[in-house]
Design a protein around this motif. Structure first.
Motif, PDB file in Angstrom:
ATOM      1  N   SER A 120       0.823  -1.214   0.000  1.00 24.90           N
ATOM      2  CA  SER A 120       0.000   0.000   0.000  1.00 24.90           C
ATOM      3  C   SER A 120       0.850   1.255   0.000  1.00 24.90           C
ATOM      4  CB  SER A 120      -0.940  -0.017   1.203  1.00 24.90           C
ATOM      5  OG  SER A 120      -0.207  -0.023   2.418  1.00 24.90           O
ATOM      6  N   PHE A 121       1.941   1.251   0.765  1.00 23.52           N
ATOM      7  CA  PHE A 121       2.795   2.434   0.779  1.00 23.52           C
ATOM      8  C   PHE A 121       3.547   2.592  -0.538  1.00 23.52           C
ATOM      9  CE2 PHE A 121       2.045   2.713   5.306  1.00 23.52           C
ATOM     10  CZ  PHE A 121       2.143   4.069   5.532  1.00 23.52           C
ATOM     11  N   ALA A 122       3.918   1.494  -1.166  1.00 27.42           N
ATOM     12  CA  ALA A 122       4.546   1.591  -2.486  1.00 27.42           C
ATOM     13  C   ALA A 122       3.572   2.165  -3.509  1.00 27.42           C
ATOM     14  CB  ALA A 122       5.039   0.210  -2.925  1.00 27.42           C
ATOM     15  N   PHE A 123       2.311   1.741  -3.439  1.00 24.41           N
ATOM     16  CA  PHE A 123       1.307   2.262  -4.371  1.00 24.41           C
ATOM     17  C   PHE A 123       1.054   3.748  -4.140  1.00 24.41           C
ATOM     18  CE2 PHE A 123      -3.126   3.314  -5.273  1.00 24.41           C
ATOM     19  CZ  PHE A 123      -3.224   2.950  -6.604  1.00 24.41           C
ATOM     20  N   VAL A 124       0.861   4.138  -2.883  1.00 25.21           N
ATOM     21  CA  VAL A 124       0.554   5.540  -2.584  1.00 25.21           C
ATOM     22  C   VAL A 124       1.724   6.440  -2.958  1.00 25.21           C
ATOM     23  CG1 VAL A 124       0.050   7.163  -0.722  1.00 25.21           C
ATOM     24  CG2 VAL A 124      -1.121   4.975  -0.815  1.00 25.21           C
ATOM     25  N   HIS A 125       2.958   5.994  -2.678  1.00 22.35           N
ATOM     26  CA  HIS A 125       4.108   6.833  -3.013  1.00 22.35           C
ATOM     27  C   HIS A 125       4.235   7.011  -4.519  1.00 22.35           C
ATOM     28  CE1 HIS A 125       8.381   7.847  -3.688  1.00 22.35           C
ATOM     29  NE2 HIS A 125       8.286   8.464  -2.528  1.00 22.35           N
ATOM     30  N   SER A 126       4.072   5.947  -5.284  1.00 21.38           N
ATOM     31  CA  SER A 126       4.165   6.074  -6.742  1.00 21.38           C
ATOM     32  C   SER A 126       2.991   6.866  -7.303  1.00 21.38           C
ATOM     33  CB  SER A 126       4.211   4.682  -7.377  1.00 21.38           C
ATOM     34  OG  SER A 126       3.032   3.955  -7.083  1.00 21.38           O
ATOM     35  N   TRP A 127       1.837   6.804  -6.647  1.00 23.61           N
ATOM     36  CA  TRP A 127       0.673   7.567  -7.108  1.00 23.61           C
ATOM     37  C   TRP A 127       0.900   9.073  -6.925  1.00 23.61           C
ATOM     38  CZ3 TRP A 127      -4.029   6.155  -9.315  1.00 23.61           C
ATOM     39  CH2 TRP A 127      -5.024   7.131  -9.319  1.00 23.61           C
ATOM     40  N   ASN A 128       1.526   9.453  -5.834  1.00 23.19           N
ATOM     41  CA  ASN A 128       1.694  10.872  -5.520  1.00 23.19           C
ATOM     42  C   ASN A 128       3.036  11.455  -5.963  1.00 23.19           C
ATOM     43  OD1 ASN A 128      -0.828  11.027  -4.204  1.00 23.19           O
ATOM     44  ND2 ASN A 128       0.057  10.264  -2.298  1.00 23.19           N
ATOM     45  N   HIS A 129       3.972  10.601  -6.387  1.00 20.96           N
ATOM     46  CA  HIS A 129       5.301  11.112  -6.689  1.00 20.96           C
ATOM     47  C   HIS A 129       5.278  11.930  -7.980  1.00 20.96           C
ATOM     48  CE1 HIS A 129       9.904  10.252  -6.485  1.00 20.96           C
ATOM     49  NE2 HIS A 129       9.558  11.430  -6.017  1.00 20.96           N
ATOM     50  N   PHE A 130       5.905  13.076  -7.921  1.00 24.66           N
ATOM     51  CA  PHE A 130       5.844  14.039  -9.017  1.00 24.66           C
ATOM     52  C   PHE A 130       7.146  14.112  -9.810  1.00 24.66           C
ATOM     53  CE2 PHE A 130       6.867  18.493 -10.143  1.00 24.66           C
ATOM     54  CZ  PHE A 130       5.924  18.708 -11.131  1.00 24.66           C
ATOM     55  N   LEU A 131       8.273  13.929  -9.140  1.00 28.88           N
ATOM     56  CA  LEU A 131       9.560  14.267  -9.730  1.00 28.88           C
ATOM     57  C   LEU A 131       9.933  13.333 -10.875  1.00 28.88           C
ATOM     58  CD1 LEU A 131      11.683  16.425  -9.284  1.00 28.88           C
ATOM     59  CD2 LEU A 131      12.894  14.849  -7.760  1.00 28.88           C
ATOM     60  N   PHE A 132       9.842  12.019 -10.659  1.00 31.23           N
ATOM     61  CA  PHE A 132      10.250  11.067 -11.691  1.00 31.23           C
ATOM     62  C   PHE A 132       9.368  11.180 -12.936  1.00 31.23           C
ATOM     63  CE2 PHE A 132      12.046   8.112  -8.218  1.00 31.23           C
ATOM     64  CZ  PHE A 132      13.229   8.825  -8.220  1.00 31.23           C
ATOM     65  N   ALA A 133       8.069  11.314 -12.728  1.00 34.32           N
ATOM     66  CA  ALA A 133       7.165  11.437 -13.881  1.00 34.32           C
ATOM     67  C   ALA A 133       7.423  12.718 -14.662  1.00 34.32           C
ATOM     68  CB  ALA A 133       5.712  11.384 -13.409  1.00 34.32           C
ATOM     69  N   LEU A 134       7.757  13.790 -13.970  1.00 36.88           N
ATOM     70  CA  LEU A 134       8.029  15.054 -14.650  1.00 36.88           C
ATOM     71  C   LEU A 134       9.294  14.985 -15.489  1.00 36.88           C
ATOM     72  CD1 LEU A 134       7.335  18.108 -15.000  1.00 36.88           C
ATOM     73  CD2 LEU A 134       8.785  18.526 -12.995  1.00 36.88           C
ATOM     74  N   MET A 135      10.323  14.311 -14.988  1.00 33.36           N
ATOM     75  CA  MET A 135      11.616  14.294 -15.676  1.00 33.36           C
ATOM     76  C   MET A 135      11.679  13.255 -16.786  1.00 33.36           C
ATOM     77  SD  MET A 135      13.268  16.741 -14.367  1.00 33.36           S
ATOM     78  CE  MET A 135      14.836  16.397 -15.167  1.00 33.36           C
ATOM     79  N   PHE A 136      11.018  12.109 -16.624  1.00 28.38           N
ATOM     80  CA  PHE A 136      11.167  11.026 -17.582  1.00 28.38           C
ATOM     81  C   PHE A 136      10.059  10.971 -18.621  1.00 28.38           C
ATOM     82  CE2 PHE A 136      13.217   8.720 -13.776  1.00 28.38           C
ATOM     83  CZ  PHE A 136      14.409   9.400 -13.988  1.00 28.38           C
ATOM     84  N   LEU A 137       8.977  11.734 -18.418  1.00 26.83           N
ATOM     85  CA  LEU A 137       7.839  11.689 -19.334  1.00 26.83           C
ATOM     86  C   LEU A 137       7.601  13.077 -19.918  1.00 26.83           C
ATOM     87  CD1 LEU A 137       5.380   9.569 -17.142  1.00 26.83           C
ATOM     88  CD2 LEU A 137       6.933   8.737 -18.918  1.00 26.83           C
ATOM     89  N   SER A 138       7.802  13.221 -21.207  1.00 29.29           N
ATOM     90  CA  SER A 138       7.564  14.503 -21.876  1.00 29.29           C
ATOM     91  C   SER A 138       6.302  14.483 -22.717  1.00 29.29           C
ATOM     92  CB  SER A 138       8.762  14.861 -22.763  1.00 29.29           C
ATOM     93  OG  SER A 138       9.004  13.834 -23.722  1.00 29.29           O
ATOM     94  N   ASN A 139       5.864  13.315 -23.136  1.00 30.49           N
ATOM     95  CA  ASN A 139       4.639  13.194 -23.923  1.00 30.49           C
ATOM     96  C   ASN A 139       3.427  13.338 -23.006  1.00 30.49           C
ATOM     97  OD1 ASN A 139       2.630  12.652 -25.729  1.00 30.49           O
ATOM     98  ND2 ASN A 139       3.508  10.720 -26.470  1.00 30.49           N
ATOM     99  N   GLN A 140       2.477  14.158 -23.380  1.00 32.54           N
ATOM    100  CA  GLN A 140       1.310  14.402 -22.548  1.00 32.54           C
ATOM    101  C   GLN A 140       0.478  13.145 -22.350  1.00 32.54           C
ATOM    102  OE1 GLN A 140      -1.201  17.534 -24.005  1.00 32.54           O
ATOM    103  NE2 GLN A 140      -2.541  17.529 -22.192  1.00 32.54           N
ATOM    104  N   GLU A 141       0.460  12.256 -23.325  1.00 38.27           N
ATOM    105  CA  GLU A 141      -0.325  11.031 -23.210  1.00 38.27           C
ATOM    106  C   GLU A 141       0.288  10.043 -22.224  1.00 38.27           C
ATOM    107  OE1 GLU A 141      -0.747   9.426 -27.068  1.00 38.27           O
ATOM    108  OE2 GLU A 141      -2.021  11.070 -27.827  1.00 38.27           O
ATOM    109  N   LYS A 142       1.521  10.272 -21.803  1.00 40.77           N
ATOM    110  CA  LYS A 142       2.194   9.375 -20.871  1.00 40.77           C
ATOM    111  C   LYS A 142       2.277   9.934 -19.455  1.00 40.77           C
ATOM    112  CE  LYS A 142       3.387   6.250 -23.983  1.00 40.77           C
ATOM    113  NZ  LYS A 142       2.939   4.839 -23.935  1.00 40.77           N
TER     114      LYS A 142
END
Length: 301
Positions: A225-247
């Motif tokens: 549950s904590f792994a799911f919640v952390h990945s759900w709320n984490h902003f930094l990795f998604a911002l840096m590794f994903l540039s396509n809006q659909e991703k």
């Protein structure tokens, strides 16, 4: 002769029985020294409840009242902001991406942490203490320091702008603490249960699956549950590794609702509710297992 003298003197030296003192009646309205008045308990709890619920009510107010309204009650109620963020701002796509990243991170983190935690709990090897110390020290490293090396690795593997890069980064970030927690849960399971399974003809893997794994359910739910919640709320990795809006995921989508010129408060509040509701539902269903898991992990076997 001496014995007779002792028998004669002894009754005189005996002390007279002391009469029992009557019990003191407790004073009316008297409290125990460690019992606090009720207002000293309810007042801090009430203040904390106000500070906790007022922000949530404020978010609901902006999300449900019409644009331009200044009413403190969301009436007439409207769902135009939810329709705007879900359809016009592609929050449906962000939601699907976040669910995929969260579930994949949960599965990979739990699986690898279960194998590593079993090794730490049941086997003794030369660098075990140093390895545990390295796991603990890794928790002091902020995620921002991992961006450059992870970005270079994913660029070489051609995984930039892929959800797989975010899943791997989140799993690596969650593994140290998850392995430590799982190893603590496994230590609480008596080793004799596995030995009994081996005597009955099971190998190590079958004995672990049949005997140990069912007893680890609360711990696995807590870690997952904590792994799911952390990945759900984490902003930094998604911002840096994903540039396509659909991703992109929900945290990045919420950030896109804010610009340098203006902020759509209604849409931002509706997006925040969309992001928070799944996490609240998850914790509402696993609350019992979560408390049991942490209680089991807190006791050293």
């Amino acid at each position: 002769m001496i014995t007779k003298d002792i028998d004669t003197i002894a009754p005189a030296e005996r002390s007279a029985p002391v009469a029992d003192e009557p019990p003191q009646r407790p004073r009316k309205g008297r409290r125990a020294w460690d019992e606090a008045p009720r207002w000293q308990i309810y007042l801090p709890l009430g203040i904390y409840l106000v500070f906790t619920l007022v922000p949530f009510y404020w978010i609901l107010l902006f999300a449900l009242r019409p644009t331009g309204s200044t009413s403190l009650v969301p009436w007439p109620m409207t769902f135009e902001h939810f329709d705007k963020v879900w359809n016009d701002r592609s929050f449906g796509t962000y939601f699907e991406n976040s669910v995929y990243v969260g579930l994949a991170t949960l599965f990979m983190t739990t699986l690898v942490a279960l194998a590593g935690g079993y090794a730490l709990a049941r086997f003794d090897f030369r660098i075990k203490r140093a390895f545990m110390l390295a796991l603990l020290c890794s928790q002091f490293v902020p995620g921002a320091l991992l961006l450059v090396p992870l970005f270079q690795i994913f660029a070489e593997l051609q995984m930039i702008n892929s959800l797989g890069s975010v899943i791997i980064a989140e799993t690596v970030f969650q593994l140290p603490l998850s392995m430590i927690l799982i190893s603590g849960f496994i230590r609480n399971v008596p080793y004799t249960l596995e030995e009994a399974a081996w005597v009955d003809g099971c190998n190590r893997f079958t004995g672990f699956r049949v005997v140990v794994l069912p007893l680890l359910r609360p711990g696995l739910i807590a870690v997952g549950s904590f792994a799911f919640v952390h990945s759900w709320n984490h902003f930094l990795f998604a911002l840096m590794f994903l540039s396509n809006q659909e991703k992109q995921t929900i945290p990045v989508g919420l950030n896109s609702l804010m610009s340098a010129d203006s902020v759509d408060l209604g849409a931002l509040a509706a997006g925040g509710i969309v992001a928070a509701v799944p996490v609240v539902i998850v914790f509402a269903f696993i609350q019992k297992w979560l408390i049991t898991g942490f209680s089991a992990g807190a006791v050293k076997g």
